[in-house]
Design a protein around this motif. Structure first.
Motif, PDB file in Angstrom:
ATOM      1  N   LEU A 179      37.214  34.267  67.649  1.00 59.61           N
ATOM      2  CA  LEU A 179      36.206  33.311  68.104  1.00 59.61           C
ATOM      3  C   LEU A 179      35.122  33.107  67.049  1.00 59.61           C
ATOM      4  CD1 LEU A 179      34.746  32.674  71.532  1.00 59.61           C
ATOM      5  CD2 LEU A 179      33.131  33.325  69.745  1.00 59.61           C
ATOM      6  N   THR A 180      34.647  34.189  66.446  1.00 61.92           N
ATOM      7  CA  THR A 180      33.577  34.062  65.454  1.00 61.92           C
ATOM      8  C   THR A 180      34.066  33.394  64.170  1.00 61.92           C
ATOM      9  OG1 THR A 180      34.012  36.337  64.683  1.00 61.92           O
ATOM     10  CG2 THR A 180      32.251  36.029  66.303  1.00 61.92           C
ATOM     11  N   SER A 181      35.357  33.353  63.961  1.00 61.38           N
ATOM     12  CA  SER A 181      35.902  32.719  62.754  1.00 61.38           C
ATOM     13  C   SER A 181      36.247  31.246  62.979  1.00 61.38           C
ATOM     14  CB  SER A 181      37.152  33.458  62.275  1.00 61.38           C
ATOM     15  OG  SER A 181      38.234  33.274  63.165  1.00 61.38           O
ATOM     16  N   LEU A 182      36.083  30.763  64.221  1.00 56.50           N
ATOM     17  CA  LEU A 182      36.405  29.362  64.508  1.00 56.50           C
ATOM     18  C   LEU A 182      35.462  28.422  63.753  1.00 56.50           C
ATOM     19  CD1 LEU A 182      37.077  29.359  68.366  1.00 56.50           C
ATOM     20  CD2 LEU A 182      38.762  29.117  66.526  1.00 56.50           C
ATOM     21  N   ARG A 183      36.033  27.336  63.260  1.00 60.14           N
ATOM     22  CA  ARG A 183      35.273  26.291  62.592  1.00 60.14           C
ATOM     23  C   ARG A 183      35.331  25.012  63.425  1.00 60.14           C
ATOM     24  NH1 ARG A 183      33.727  30.170  60.882  1.00 60.14           N
ATOM     25  NH2 ARG A 183      33.793  31.026  58.766  1.00 60.14           N
ATOM     26  N   VAL A 184      34.405  24.115  63.183  1.00 58.60           N
ATOM     27  CA  VAL A 184      34.345  22.861  63.931  1.00 58.60           C
ATOM     28  C   VAL A 184      35.689  22.138  63.868  1.00 58.60           C
ATOM     29  CG1 VAL A 184      33.294  20.568  64.004  1.00 58.60           C
ATOM     30  CG2 VAL A 184      31.854  22.585  63.625  1.00 58.60           C
ATOM     31  N   GLN A 185      36.297  22.151  62.692  1.00 58.96           N
ATOM     32  CA  GLN A 185      37.555  21.444  62.510  1.00 58.96           C
ATOM     33  C   GLN A 185      38.734  22.106  63.218  1.00 58.96           C
ATOM     34  OE1 GLN A 185      35.557  22.645  60.136  1.00 58.96           O
ATOM     35  NE2 GLN A 185      36.686  23.669  58.473  1.00 58.96           N
ATOM     36  N   ASP A 186      38.522  23.295  63.767  1.00 53.16           N
ATOM     37  CA  ASP A 186      39.595  23.991  64.495  1.00 53.16           C
ATOM     38  C   ASP A 186      39.717  23.498  65.937  1.00 53.16           C
ATOM     39  OD1 ASP A 186      40.217  25.554  62.294  1.00 53.16           O
ATOM     40  OD2 ASP A 186      38.793  27.125  62.848  1.00 53.16           O
ATOM     41  N   VAL A 187      38.759  22.676  66.371  1.00 53.90           N
ATOM     42  CA  VAL A 187      38.782  22.154  67.741  1.00 53.90           C
ATOM     43  C   VAL A 187      39.179  20.684  67.717  1.00 53.90           C
ATOM     44  CG1 VAL A 187      37.467  21.772  69.860  1.00 53.90           C
ATOM     45  CG2 VAL A 187      36.986  23.772  68.437  1.00 53.90           C
ATOM     46  N   SER A 188      40.177  20.348  68.501  1.00 52.08           N
ATOM     47  CA  SER A 188      40.630  18.965  68.588  1.00 52.08           C
ATOM     48  C   SER A 188      40.523  18.483  70.034  1.00 52.08           C
ATOM     49  CB  SER A 188      42.079  18.854  68.112  1.00 52.08           C
ATOM     50  OG  SER A 188      42.619  17.588  68.418  1.00 52.08           O
ATOM     51  N   PHE A 189      40.060  17.251  70.199  1.00 49.76           N
ATOM     52  CA  PHE A 189      39.951  16.666  71.540  1.00 49.76           C
ATOM     53  C   PHE A 189      40.996  15.579  71.775  1.00 49.76           C
ATOM     54  CE2 PHE A 189      35.580  18.262  70.774  1.00 49.76           C
ATOM     55  CZ  PHE A 189      35.516  19.159  71.823  1.00 49.76           C
ATOM     56  N   GLU A 190      41.917  15.456  70.849  1.00 50.66           N
ATOM     57  CA  GLU A 190      42.980  14.466  71.008  1.00 50.66           C
ATOM     58  C   GLU A 190      43.914  14.896  72.143  1.00 50.66           C
ATOM     59  OE1 GLU A 190      45.047  13.754  67.406  1.00 50.66           O
ATOM     60  OE2 GLU A 190      43.246  13.216  66.259  1.00 50.66           O
ATOM     61  N   GLY A 191      44.313  13.935  72.964  1.00 49.99           N
ATOM     62  CA  GLY A 191      45.142  14.276  74.106  1.00 49.99           C
ATOM     63  C   GLY A 191      44.368  15.179  75.050  1.00 49.99           C
ATOM     64  N   LYS A 192      44.986  16.291  75.416  1.00 53.20           N
ATOM     65  CA  LYS A 192      44.313  17.265  76.280  1.00 53.20           C
ATOM     66  C   LYS A 192      43.388  18.176  75.489  1.00 53.20           C
ATOM     67  CE  LYS A 192      47.767  17.429  79.972  1.00 53.20           C
ATOM     68  NZ  LYS A 192      48.652  18.300  80.793  1.00 53.20           N
ATOM     69  N   GLY A 193      43.507  18.142  74.154  1.00 57.13           N
ATOM     70  CA  GLY A 193      42.658  18.975  73.318  1.00 57.13           C
ATOM     71  C   GLY A 193      43.247  20.349  73.078  1.00 57.13           C
ATOM     72  N   ALA A 194      42.799  20.998  72.002  1.00 54.51           N
ATOM     73  CA  ALA A 194      43.320  22.327  71.671  1.00 54.51           C
ATOM     74  C   ALA A 194      42.397  23.028  70.688  1.00 54.51           C
ATOM     75  CB  ALA A 194      44.724  22.217  71.075  1.00 54.51           C
ATOM     76  N   ILE A 195      42.492  24.346  70.678  1.00 50.44           N
ATOM     77  CA  ILE A 195      41.822  25.174  69.672  1.00 50.44           C
ATOM     78  C   ILE A 195      42.906  25.717  68.760  1.00 50.44           C
ATOM     79  CG2 ILE A 195      40.614  27.349  69.254  1.00 50.44           C
ATOM     80  CD1 ILE A 195      39.041  26.908  71.791  1.00 50.44           C
ATOM     81  N   ASN A 196      42.740  25.529  67.474  1.00 52.03           N
ATOM     82  CA  ASN A 196      43.684  26.071  66.505  1.00 52.03           C
ATOM     83  C   ASN A 196      43.093  27.338  65.903  1.00 52.03           C
ATOM     84  OD1 ASN A 196      45.696  23.940  66.617  1.00 52.03           O
ATOM     85  ND2 ASN A 196      44.172  22.643  65.630  1.00 52.03           N
ATOM     86  N   VAL A 197      43.658  28.470  66.267  1.00 51.83           N
ATOM     87  CA  VAL A 197      43.177  29.766  65.769  1.00 51.83           C
ATOM     88  C   VAL A 197      43.810  29.996  64.404  1.00 51.83           C
ATOM     89  CG1 VAL A 197      42.977  32.235  66.227  1.00 51.83           C
ATOM     90  CG2 VAL A 197      43.002  30.608  68.132  1.00 51.83           C
ATOM     91  N   GLN A 198      43.025  29.803  63.361  1.00 49.98           N
ATOM     92  CA  GLN A 198      43.552  29.898  62.000  1.00 49.98           C
ATOM     93  C   GLN A 198      43.489  31.315  61.437  1.00 49.98           C
ATOM     94  OE1 GLN A 198      45.034  27.427  60.827  1.00 49.98           O
ATOM     95  NE2 GLN A 198      44.136  25.528  61.583  1.00 49.98           N
ATOM     96  N   ARG A 199      42.530  32.092  61.910  1.00 56.39           N
ATOM     97  CA  ARG A 199      42.339  33.438  61.359  1.00 56.39           C
ATOM     98  C   ARG A 199      42.672  34.479  62.421  1.00 56.39           C
ATOM     99  NH1 ARG A 199      38.977  29.705  60.131  1.00 56.39           N
ATOM    100  NH2 ARG A 199      38.443  29.207  57.958  1.00 56.39           N
ATOM    101  N   ALA A 200      43.936  34.492  62.802  1.00 56.54           N
ATOM    102  CA  ALA A 200      44.401  35.400  63.851  1.00 56.54           C
ATOM    103  C   ALA A 200      44.601  36.804  63.309  1.00 56.54           C
ATOM    104  CB  ALA A 200      45.711  34.886  64.448  1.00 56.54           C
TER     105      ALA A 200
END
Length: 323
Positions: A179-200
């Motif tokens: 969560l603390t590594s999330l960036r603004v660009q990791d959140v998408s509102f297209e369609g239903k929307g999604a969070i892309n966890v890049q630094r898992a």
């Protein structure tokens, strides 16, 4: 071509010495630990993983000194010293999970030493993990979750942000470090929307679809957040990335305010455990749940299925119809 009079390659000397039956060059536990941690950083291990090894090796080194293991020369450390280390940890009342963590760290460290030819055998060979009871930590009830979610004052920036954080934990099962590594660009509102966890944690990026409520709250928060210098998703009122420690303190505070903390310790991982439980109770496929949570193994998720799976209630009635 003129040859040097002395061989300067230490590794080559160690290999030749080992083949000839000679013992590897003497090296201390501390020096080998420094080499190992450097190797971990070069290899690209996550900072938290490096900190884990650093912390555990420090504790192992202290215990080795207590049981008089030859830490000045790791070639002389034997299995009996590892057994003494385990007994020493038990005498100090260390939890089984703590001892097992140190055993895992120690085994990995000595495997590194073996590959580097610092030693000729791993003293952890033959040492087994201590048996432990497989438990699942406390989870929130839906009523407790509701109390926590309703607490932040969304008329303030920090309150709206805190609600967004709590909902992200509750509706995605995400880890604190993720969560603390999330960036603004990791959140998408297209369609239903999604969070892309890049630094898992397991290094495999994953996509987590947004629930309708989380989508609404995150959109409102991001509009209030606006465009600022940092691209960190969650920020302080001073427009700096919010730290994991601050988030933990915030959750603890809400736990005290709502009284939930007296029943269940309010922490990021408690939200993650609750997410898994609720998904299992709802009948979510375990492989889908694994993709959502980013668990590298199914073992932990199987525990949730064994305890919270609805198939047990359904199965217990079968065969007794009309009796």
């Amino acid at each position: 071509m003129k040859r040097r009079k002395a061989v300067t390659n230490a590794n080559a000397l160690n290999v030749i010495g080992t083949i000839a039956g000679k013992t590897p060059q003497k090296i201390s536990f501390r020096k080998a630990s420094v080499d190992f941690l450097k190797h971990c950083r070069i290899k690209g291990l996550a900072p938290d993983s490096v900190k884990f090894y650093e912390k555990e090796l420090k504790q192992i080194g202290r215990s080795f000194a207590e049981v008089e293991a030859p830490i000045s020369d790791i070639t002389k450390i034997e299995t009996l010293h590892i057994e003494k280390f385990i007994e020493h940890q038990q005498s100090l009342g260390r939890a089984v999970s703590t001892i097992n963590s140190r055993l895992r760290a120690g085994r990995t460290f000595f495997n590194f030493c073996l590959r580097k030819k610092y030693i000729t055998a791993n003293p952890f060979d033959g040492i087994q993990q201590l048996k432990t009871r497989h438990k699942i930590g406390a989870t929130f009830t839906k009523r407790q979750l509701k109390r926590l979610i309703e607490t932040p004052d969304i008329t303030t920036f920090s309150g709206l942000r805190n609600l967004s954080i709590i909902l992200t934990f509750a509706h995605t099962g995400i880890r604190l470090s993720e969560l603390t590594s999330l960036r603004v660009q990791d959140v998408s509102f297209e369609g239903k929307g999604a969070i892309n966890v890049q630094r898992a944690k397991n290094r495999y990026a994953r996509r987590i679809p947004l629930t309708r409520r989380l989508r609404t709250v995150l959109r409102a928060y991001m509009e209030e957040r606006g465009a600022i210098e940092t691209d960190a998703l969650f920020v302080t009122v001073e427009e700096q990335p919010i730290s994991g420690r601050s988030i933990q303190s915030m959750l603890k505070h809400y736990g005290e305010v709502t009284g939930v903390g007296e029943e269940v310790a309010v922490s990021p991982h408690a939200f993650r455990r609750t997410f898994c439980r609720l998904k299992v109770e709802a009948g979510t496929n375990i492989f889908v749940l694994q993709r959502l949570t980013g668990h590298s193994s199914l073992e932990i998720l199987k525990r949730y299925v064994q305890i919270y799976g609805k198939d047990l209630e359904e199965a217990i009635e079968k065969g007794f119809e009309g009796i």
